[in-house]
Enzyme design. Structure first.
Site, PDB file in Angstrom:
ATOM      1  N   ASP A   9      -5.169 -21.745   7.577  1.00 22.75           N
ATOM      2  CA  ASP A   9      -3.768 -21.471   7.910  1.00 22.75           C
ATOM      3  C   ASP A   9      -3.250 -20.599   6.773  1.00 22.75           C
ATOM      4  O   ASP A   9      -3.075 -21.072   5.645  1.00 22.75           O
ATOM      5  CB  ASP A   9      -2.983 -22.781   8.009  1.00 22.75           C
ATOM      6  CG  ASP A   9      -1.508 -22.551   8.352  1.00 22.75           C
ATOM      7  OD1 ASP A   9      -1.000 -21.431   8.129  1.00 22.75           O
ATOM      8  OD2 ASP A   9      -0.862 -23.499   8.820  1.00 22.75           O
ATOM      9  N   ASN A  29      -5.496 -10.453   9.756  1.00 22.93           N
ATOM     10  CA  ASN A  29      -4.965 -10.166  11.103  1.00 22.93           C
ATOM     11  C   ASN A  29      -3.885 -11.153  11.539  1.00 22.93           C
ATOM     12  O   ASN A  29      -3.019 -10.802  12.343  1.00 22.93           O
ATOM     13  CB  ASN A  29      -6.142 -10.201  12.098  1.00 22.93           C
ATOM     14  CG  ASN A  29      -5.687 -10.270  13.534  1.00 22.93           C
ATOM     15  OD1 ASN A  29      -5.272  -9.259  14.120  1.00 22.93           O
ATOM     16  ND2 ASN A  29      -5.727 -11.458  14.123  1.00 22.93           N
ATOM     17  N   TYR A  76      10.172  -9.345  11.499  1.00 20.46           N
ATOM     18  CA  TYR A  76       8.770  -8.924  11.683  1.00 20.46           C
ATOM     19  C   TYR A  76       8.557  -7.539  11.058  1.00 20.46           C
ATOM     20  O   TYR A  76       7.603  -7.321  10.303  1.00 20.46           O
ATOM     21  CB  TYR A  76       8.454  -8.910  13.173  1.00 20.46           C
ATOM     22  CG  TYR A  76       7.091  -8.376  13.539  1.00 20.46           C
ATOM     23  CD1 TYR A  76       5.962  -9.178  13.445  1.00 20.46           C
ATOM     24  CD2 TYR A  76       6.926  -7.068  14.009  1.00 20.46           C
ATOM     25  CE1 TYR A  76       4.709  -8.691  13.802  1.00 20.46           C
ATOM     26  CE2 TYR A  76       5.677  -6.580  14.368  1.00 20.46           C
ATOM     27  CZ  TYR A  76       4.567  -7.397  14.261  1.00 20.46           C
ATOM     28  OH  TYR A  76       3.330  -6.907  14.610  1.00 20.46           O
ATOM     29  N   LYS A 119       6.160  -6.362   7.823  1.00 20.87           N
ATOM     30  CA  LYS A 119       5.071  -5.379   7.902  1.00 20.87           C
ATOM     31  C   LYS A 119       5.298  -4.228   6.908  1.00 20.87           C
ATOM     32  O   LYS A 119       4.330  -3.683   6.363  1.00 20.87           O
ATOM     33  CB  LYS A 119       4.913  -4.862   9.338  1.00 20.87           C
ATOM     34  CG  LYS A 119       4.484  -5.934  10.349  1.00 20.87           C
ATOM     35  CD  LYS A 119       3.111  -6.528  10.064  1.00 20.87           C
ATOM     36  CE  LYS A 119       2.602  -7.389  11.222  1.00 20.87           C
ATOM     37  NZ  LYS A 119       1.269  -7.987  10.982  1.00 20.87           N
ATOM     38  N   THR A 167      -1.609  -8.607  24.333  1.00 18.95           N
ATOM     39  CA  THR A 167      -2.001  -9.916  23.788  1.00 18.95           C
ATOM     40  C   THR A 167      -0.819 -10.842  24.027  1.00 18.95           C
ATOM     41  O   THR A 167       0.213 -10.414  24.569  1.00 18.95           O
ATOM     42  CB  THR A 167      -2.241  -9.832  22.265  1.00 18.95           C
ATOM     43  OG1 THR A 167      -0.998  -9.454  21.639  1.00 18.95           O
ATOM     44  CG2 THR A 167      -3.326  -8.828  21.896  1.00 18.95           C
TER      45      THR A 167
HETATM   46  P1  NAP Z   1      -1.601 -12.992  19.050  1.00 18.42           P
HETATM   47  O1  NAP Z   1      -2.417 -12.862  20.275  1.00 18.42           O
HETATM   48  O2  NAP Z   1      -0.311 -13.731  19.088  1.00 18.42           O
HETATM   49  O3  NAP Z   1      -2.554 -13.624  17.915  1.00 18.42           O
HETATM   50  C1  NAP Z   1      -2.063 -13.924  16.645  1.00 18.42           C
HETATM   51  C2  NAP Z   1      -3.116 -14.707  15.902  1.00 18.42           C
HETATM   52  O4  NAP Z   1      -2.609 -15.032  14.598  1.00 18.42           O
HETATM   53  C3  NAP Z   1      -3.455 -16.052  16.585  1.00 18.42           C
HETATM   54  O5  NAP Z   1      -4.812 -16.336  16.427  1.00 18.42           O
HETATM   55  C4  NAP Z   1      -2.607 -17.034  15.788  1.00 18.42           C
HETATM   56  O6  NAP Z   1      -3.084 -18.369  15.809  1.00 18.42           O
HETATM   57  C5  NAP Z   1      -2.786 -16.420  14.405  1.00 18.42           C
HETATM   58  N1  NAP Z   1      -1.859 -16.964  13.423  1.00 18.42           N
HETATM   59  C6  NAP Z   1      -0.514 -16.947  13.411  1.00 18.42           C
HETATM   60  N2  NAP Z   1      -0.042 -17.592  12.326  1.00 18.42           N
HETATM   61  C7  NAP Z   1      -1.137 -18.022  11.638  1.00 18.42           C
HETATM   62  C8  NAP Z   1      -1.325 -18.741  10.444  1.00 18.42           C
HETATM   63  N3  NAP Z   1      -0.282 -19.191   9.705  1.00 18.42           N
HETATM   64  N4  NAP Z   1      -2.587 -18.987  10.007  1.00 18.42           N
HETATM   65  C9  NAP Z   1      -3.641 -18.575  10.736  1.00 18.42           C
HETATM   66  N5  NAP Z   1      -3.538 -17.917  11.893  1.00 18.42           N
HETATM   67  C10 NAP Z   1      -2.297 -17.635  12.337  1.00 18.42           C
HETATM   68  O7  NAP Z   1      -1.220 -11.568  18.452  1.00 18.42           O
HETATM   69  P2  NAP Z   1      -2.011 -10.179  18.336  1.00 18.42           P
HETATM   70  O8  NAP Z   1      -1.278  -9.215  19.159  1.00 18.42           O
HETATM   71  O9  NAP Z   1      -3.474 -10.377  18.533  1.00 18.42           O
HETATM   72  O10 NAP Z   1      -1.695  -9.832  16.806  1.00 18.42           O
HETATM   73  C11 NAP Z   1      -2.682  -9.705  15.804  1.00 18.42           C
HETATM   74  C12 NAP Z   1      -2.104  -8.855  14.683  1.00 18.42           C
HETATM   75  O11 NAP Z   1      -1.784  -7.552  15.202  1.00 18.42           O
HETATM   76  C13 NAP Z   1      -0.793  -9.408  14.097  1.00 18.42           C
HETATM   77  O12 NAP Z   1      -0.792  -9.241  12.701  1.00 18.42           O
HETATM   78  C14 NAP Z   1       0.256  -8.534  14.739  1.00 18.42           C
HETATM   79  O13 NAP Z   1       1.428  -8.461  13.957  1.00 18.42           O
HETATM   80  C15 NAP Z   1      -0.468  -7.201  14.822  1.00 18.42           C
HETATM   81  N6  NAP Z   1       0.095  -6.285  15.806  1.00 18.42           N
HETATM   82  C16 NAP Z   1       0.057  -6.572  17.138  1.00 18.42           C
HETATM   83  C17 NAP Z   1       0.604  -5.658  18.035  1.00 18.42           C
HETATM   84  C18 NAP Z   1       0.572  -5.901  19.524  1.00 18.42           C
HETATM   85  O14 NAP Z   1       1.132  -5.060  20.259  1.00 18.42           O
HETATM   86  N7  NAP Z   1      -0.050  -6.972  20.024  1.00 18.42           N
HETATM   87  C19 NAP Z   1       1.181  -4.456  17.568  1.00 18.42           C
HETATM   88  C20 NAP Z   1       1.205  -4.203  16.206  1.00 18.42           C
HETATM   89  C21 NAP Z   1       0.643  -5.120  15.336  1.00 18.42           C
HETATM   90  P3  NAP Z   1      -2.551 -19.467  16.898  1.00 18.42           P
HETATM   91  O15 NAP Z   1      -3.320 -19.215  18.160  1.00 18.42           O
HETATM   92  O16 NAP Z   1      -2.876 -20.779  16.245  1.00 18.42           O
HETATM   93  O17 NAP Z   1      -1.073 -19.231  17.055  1.00 18.42           O
END
Ligand code: NAP
Length: 244
Positions: free
Chosen positions: A72, A99, A169, A173, A202
């Site tokens: 975590d 990530n 957020y 970043k 996602t």
């Molecule tokens: P997601 O599907 O919501 O996945 C987020 C992941 O982070 C999940 O595995 C979640 O675990 C984990 N997480 C959150 N808090 C945590 C903690 N304290 N310790 C360990 N794990 C934790 O989101 P995603 O879209 O794949 O995002 C991944 C990264 O890409 C993030 O940094 C996000 O800001 C970045 N991003 C995403 C987008 C987009 O459009 N999707 C765009 C720009 C940047 P749980 O399952 O336990 O919640």
């Protein structure tokens, strides 16, 4: 807690090793899957044991070598324990992908952003990446070519960004990008970069997002495996540098 799902002996420096935080779903899962398919022993970092084990099992079945690591990133005790566990399994770490990320409920407008909401967001998205990197820097330093990839967002861009959506957020970043820059200077042997994956389908990005997880993972996987080691201290999207 680490659980060997399969083991091909990554005590050996010839086996490339990678830890991806938040790898139980979304972009992190896809990055872990692709790196495993490319021959890495991947450590599937997750805070939820059940979800982390399931993801590591699936990746090991489909793609290669994957081990669940409980972590975590918002909890310094959990990060310390994870670094200790990882150090028992491998003698070096080649790649760390920071990530894990959140958008907190109610993160809508800057003048309504409470201290608590901002702190919660920074704790995971910014401090989380820094504390995991700090805890794993000694193991990364044992790699011939250590790489840290911080998964950031165009929302953190000060040039042409900061347009008002999810302000806590976006602030987290922007600060993560500053962490990237600081680490790149402090760790000259390492490649440390920030990536914007684009808008990705996602749980966080939602179903209307324009990119698949494969597209979102592309630049992250490239930086983790094939990009020139001298490429460091940059912010990238689609394998190209973008303004901070
Ligand atoms: P997601 O599907 O919501 O996945 C987020 C992941 O982070 C999940 O595995 C979640 O675990 C984990 N997480 C959150 N808090 C945590 C903690 N304290 N310790 C360990 N794990 C934790 O989101 P995603 O879209 O794949 O995002 C991944 C990264 O890409 C993030 O940094 C996000 O800001 C970045 N991003 C995403 C987008 C987009 O459009 N999707 C765009 C720009 C940047 P749980 O399952 O336990 O919640």
């Amino acid at each position: 807690m680490t659980e060997g799902v399969t083991n091909n002996g990554s005590g050996s420096p010839s086996v490339r090793t990678a830890l991806i935080t938040g790898a139980n779903k979304g972009i992190g899962y896809e990055v872990a899957r692709q790196l495993a398919a490319n021959g890495f022993h991947v450590f599937v970092g997750a805070r939820n044991r059940k979800a982390g084990r399931k993801a590591a099992d699936e990746i090991a079945t489909q793609a290669g070598t994957a081990t669940f690591l409980e972590i975590d990133v918002s909890d310094s005790n959990s990060v310390t324990a994870a670094a200790h566990e990882l150090g028992k399994s491998v003698d070096h770490l080649d790649v760390l992908v920071n990530n894990a990320g959140i958008i907190a409920d109610g993160d809508k407008a800057i003048l309504e952003t409470t201290d608590e909401l901002l702190r919660e967001t920074l704790e995971t998205n910014t401090l989380g990446a820094l504390r995991v990197t700090r805890a794993l820097a000694p193991l990364l330093a044992k790699s011939k070519a250590p790489r840290v990839v911080n998964v950031s967002s165009g929302g953190g861009q000060l040039t042409g960004g900061a347009d008002g959506w999810s302000p806590a957020y976006c602030i987290s970043k922007t600060a993560l990008n500053a962490v990237t820059s600081q680490l790149a200077t402090a760790l000259p042997k390492f490649a440390v970069n920030s990536v914007c994956p684009g808008w990705v389908r996602t749980e966080m990005g939602g179903s209307n997002a324009t990119r698949s997880v494969e597209e979102g993972a592309d630049t992250i996987v490239w930086l983790a495996s094939e990009a020139p080691q001298k490429l460091t201290g940059k912010f990238l999207r689609d394998r190209k540098e973008i303004p901070w």
